[in-house]
Design a protein around this motif. Sequence first.
Motif, PDB file in Angstrom:
ATOM      1  N   ALA A 268      83.795  36.449  60.080  1.00 35.62           N
ATOM      2  CA  ALA A 268      84.058  36.238  61.502  1.00 35.62           C
ATOM      3  C   ALA A 268      85.539  36.344  61.829  1.00 35.62           C
ATOM      4  O   ALA A 268      85.910  36.686  62.954  1.00 35.62           O
ATOM      5  CB  ALA A 268      83.527  34.867  61.924  1.00 35.62           C
ATOM      6  N   THR A 269      86.404  36.048  60.867  1.00 37.05           N
ATOM      7  CA  THR A 269      87.844  36.093  61.129  1.00 37.05           C
ATOM      8  C   THR A 269      88.477  37.397  60.664  1.00 37.05           C
ATOM      9  O   THR A 269      89.692  37.499  60.568  1.00 37.05           O
ATOM     10  CB  THR A 269      88.546  34.906  60.435  1.00 37.05           C
TER      11      THR A 269
ATOM     12  N   TRP B 266      97.211  25.289  68.710  1.00 43.53           N
ATOM     13  CA  TRP B 266      95.934  24.566  68.634  1.00 43.53           C
ATOM     14  C   TRP B 266      95.417  24.175  70.008  1.00 43.53           C
ATOM     15  O   TRP B 266      94.222  24.272  70.294  1.00 43.53           O
ATOM     16  CB  TRP B 266      96.109  23.324  67.765  1.00 43.53           C
TER      17      TRP B 266
ATOM     18  N   ARG C 131      92.658  29.190  71.791  1.00 41.15           N
ATOM     19  CA  ARG C 131      92.542  29.719  70.429  1.00 41.15           C
ATOM     20  C   ARG C 131      92.134  28.666  69.401  1.00 41.15           C
ATOM     21  O   ARG C 131      92.110  28.942  68.207  1.00 41.15           O
ATOM     22  CB  ARG C 131      93.873  30.358  70.008  1.00 41.15           C
ATOM     23  N   ARG C 132      91.810  27.475  69.866  1.00 42.72           N
ATOM     24  CA  ARG C 132      91.484  26.411  68.921  1.00 42.72           C
ATOM     25  C   ARG C 132      90.332  26.785  68.001  1.00 42.72           C
ATOM     26  O   ARG C 132      90.404  26.583  66.775  1.00 42.72           O
ATOM     27  CB  ARG C 132      91.126  25.125  69.665  1.00 42.72           C
ATOM     28  N   GLU C 133      89.275  27.354  68.536  1.00 44.92           N
ATOM     29  CA  GLU C 133      88.125  27.711  67.695  1.00 44.92           C
ATOM     30  C   GLU C 133      88.513  28.774  66.672  1.00 44.92           C
ATOM     31  O   GLU C 133      88.070  28.732  65.518  1.00 44.92           O
ATOM     32  CB  GLU C 133      86.966  28.197  68.566  1.00 44.92           C
ATOM     33  N   ASP C 134      89.337  29.740  67.096  1.00 51.03           N
ATOM     34  CA  ASP C 134      89.805  30.766  66.153  1.00 51.03           C
ATOM     35  C   ASP C 134      90.602  30.130  65.026  1.00 51.03           C
ATOM     36  O   ASP C 134      90.426  30.482  63.846  1.00 51.03           O
ATOM     37  CB  ASP C 134      90.676  31.803  66.875  1.00 51.03           C
ATOM     38  N   TRP C 135      91.467  29.200  65.386  1.00 48.56           N
ATOM     39  CA  TRP C 135      92.299  28.574  64.358  1.00 48.56           C
ATOM     40  C   TRP C 135      91.486  27.697  63.431  1.00 48.56           C
ATOM     41  O   TRP C 135      91.747  27.642  62.223  1.00 48.56           O
ATOM     42  CB  TRP C 135      93.432  27.769  65.002  1.00 48.56           C
TER      43      TRP C 135
ATOM     44  N   ALA D 158      88.428  28.248  62.539  1.00 46.97           N
ATOM     45  CA  ALA D 158      87.749  29.165  61.620  1.00 46.97           C
ATOM     46  C   ALA D 158      88.717  29.708  60.572  1.00 46.97           C
ATOM     47  O   ALA D 158      88.392  29.798  59.382  1.00 46.97           O
ATOM     48  CB  ALA D 158      87.114  30.315  62.400  1.00 46.97           C
ATOM     49  N   ARG D 159      89.944  30.076  60.996  1.00 47.88           N
ATOM     50  CA  ARG D 159      90.922  30.638  60.054  1.00 47.88           C
ATOM     51  C   ARG D 159      91.326  29.616  59.002  1.00 47.88           C
ATOM     52  O   ARG D 159      91.384  29.923  57.802  1.00 47.88           O
ATOM     53  CB  ARG D 159      92.163  31.128  60.809  1.00 47.88           C
TER      54      ARG D 159
ATOM     55  N   ASP E 239      88.506  29.016  56.542  1.00 41.92           N
ATOM     56  CA  ASP E 239      88.429  30.105  55.567  1.00 41.92           C
ATOM     57  C   ASP E 239      89.479  29.952  54.476  1.00 41.92           C
ATOM     58  O   ASP E 239      89.270  30.378  53.338  1.00 41.92           O
ATOM     59  CB  ASP E 239      88.617  31.456  56.259  1.00 41.92           C
TER      60      ASP E 239
END
Length: 768
Positions: A324-325, A371, A375-379, A381-382, A385
């Motif tokens: 996903a990332t 944060w 973009r919180r959800e992206d961060w 996930a990153r 990972d």
Amino acid sequence: MDENGVSARRDLTSYVGRAEDEARLRRLLGEARLVTLTGPGGVGKTRLAGRVASSMTRVFPGGVAVAGLAGLHEGSMVTRTLADGLGLHDTPARTARDALLAHLRDRRVLVVLDNCEHLAADCAELAAELLRACPDLVILATSRCSLGVAGERVVPIAPLAVPPSSARTVEDAIAYDAVRLFTDRAAEVLPSFRLAGEDVAAVVRLCRQLEGLPLAVELAAARIRALSPGQIADRMSDSLALLTTGARSLPERHRSLRATIDGSHALCTGVERAAWECCSVFAGAFDLAAAEDVCAVPGLAGFAVLDAIDGLVDKSVLLRVDGATGVRYRMLEALREFGQERLVATGAAGVVARRHRDHHARLLEQADAEWFGPRREDWFARLSDRHADVRAALTWSLREPGEAVVALRMASGVIEYWIARGAAGEIREWLDRALALAGEGTPGWATAQARAALCAALHSDLDGARQRLALAETIGDDDAVPAICHVRAFVALLAVEPHALENAAEAVRIFGARGAVRQQLHPMFIAAVATAFRRDLAGARRLLAEMVQLCEAARDEWYRSMALFGLGTVEIFFGGDLGTGERAMRDALRIDLRVPDVLSAAYRVDGLAWASAKRGDWPAAARLFGTAATLWDRCGAEPDIAVSLAHRELLAATRGALGDARFEEAFAEGRRRNPHDLLATPVPARPEEPAADAVLPPLTRRESEIARLVAIGLSNREIAVRLVIAQRTAETHLQHILNKLDFANRTQVAVWVNERLVTRTAPGTGLR
């Protein structure tokens, strides 16, 4: 499953052989409670375990949980890694092991512990305790050695079958799994490759030289683009001869694998070899940006790193992982160990480890800066990972003299990430270790103590929180004052002590003066709840409306969900408007289920149960408490922070109203419900009120709602607070209403609404 371990390669390439091993392993997992696959590196233990585990989900209705251990450096992390695999959260008064035991005790689950050899004692201790306490649990381990636990069934995994040297025809050779594996992998690298003619004898010779070791065969096949099978076999013969004379202490199969890896390394270009060695520092999968940072050596810059990575993927040294990332890369453990050996031999291990640490320190700093917002959800996930590498970077910093200050900065940054993971206990341990090593004179030491105090409070360790706050205050660091006030307010709220509101208000004031909007939000939430405790509902609503406004301006959903939960709590538990509170809880739940954030969702569903209890709808309340209980169980948590008083009082009231038998029946029904279904159920209207969502044409649903609030005399600010929207949004809606109805003022709107509501609630309309 863990993409860094058991199932990572399942869909990337074809699977050859092992049918008998698979059948035997499935049979053993039905008979024994601990099965350990043993064998040398590269023999295929991990992949076999993944194949079998993924095929047995029906046998284990509780699921399959995977702990990939290859990248761990500390035995204490084995338990946490398994808890992560199960989605369990840290809980007050329960260690990660306690949470595991509680979760697994009554479930039929298959646990896979992958790559145990370097942490064998810790894995054995955990396995023994889990097996004693959890009668339906089965464990499948992979290791280069057995775990030595009572009742363990050890299954040595042999290399693939190889043909006799006399095999000369394609039919004779391809009947053996090692040859089939070579031809499959060679065709993946070079689609035109077909086993025929004189290549048969060369492939047979090569597979025999490699003794059918799957990883060795795959690495050899990856060279087919540059060399013929005969040339590969010749080079392998030379490598084996060298190793036989120079490394007699190695077991023969280890020599075969080492010769293959040496051969692959020699076939790489200089920049590819450098990239291989540098990238061996990663504990998990990594992306190109991370590779560029750790490979910052002469000759490896810009496109050179991309070319090197591409070359290593071609040669099967790196595996491409799509997620996903974005695209990432992973190195098999045997190849990573080889790269690490090369780094140590060249004296570059420390330099590369520092670059690895610096990359992840910058990653955490960037996450901290971004944060609060969209973009919180992206961060999240990153960072999830890269969690194994964040741990590795912290471990290196704490072990390397003089580097604890960086560990302190890394651990005290984006604290919300650790809390969202349910890992407040883990980050508290990292903070405590870094604080002890860094010393009181370290910049940020007092703020980090306040962060550790916050984590202690989240675990209901209020004495531990107070001790850390006292240490933070002794430093006299002005920068830490608002953080200390924040945690003092939180501790006071949890302990039902005075001055929660005053401390929270001071934290909000100072953070606001510094432009630290994100840091204001949790203190603002605390201040609102403390204000509600003082029966000032209007004040609590104002604070939460401001919190929502700040979140909407930043497009941040996580803190917005917290604000909506606060509003729901204020309206439901402290005697406000039930409909408003219930809608706020649902809106918060909608955010949490989208992420998904199971722990937050559990709080919101619990809040919906309070609303039903307050309304006297006891069966609905019991069902909702049941649904919430399933969510609490799913993340291994309990409703003992922030909602303990409301939960205890209203749960007891519900049970008392229904009686034990009816309560348990409804509770069990709720446990089976999908929480997403709750969002489709409308909020019940009070009998004396028209339905809150009734549309008044020609107005839209939202305009109708605002028009009704105008009719009962609310100001624009009060409407904004009630609907949890910005005041300017309420003003815009009102202007649209005036334009549509061709009215000049609010009084005309109120008269128009009341006329229509009287008509709608008249006898015979069906809308009473």
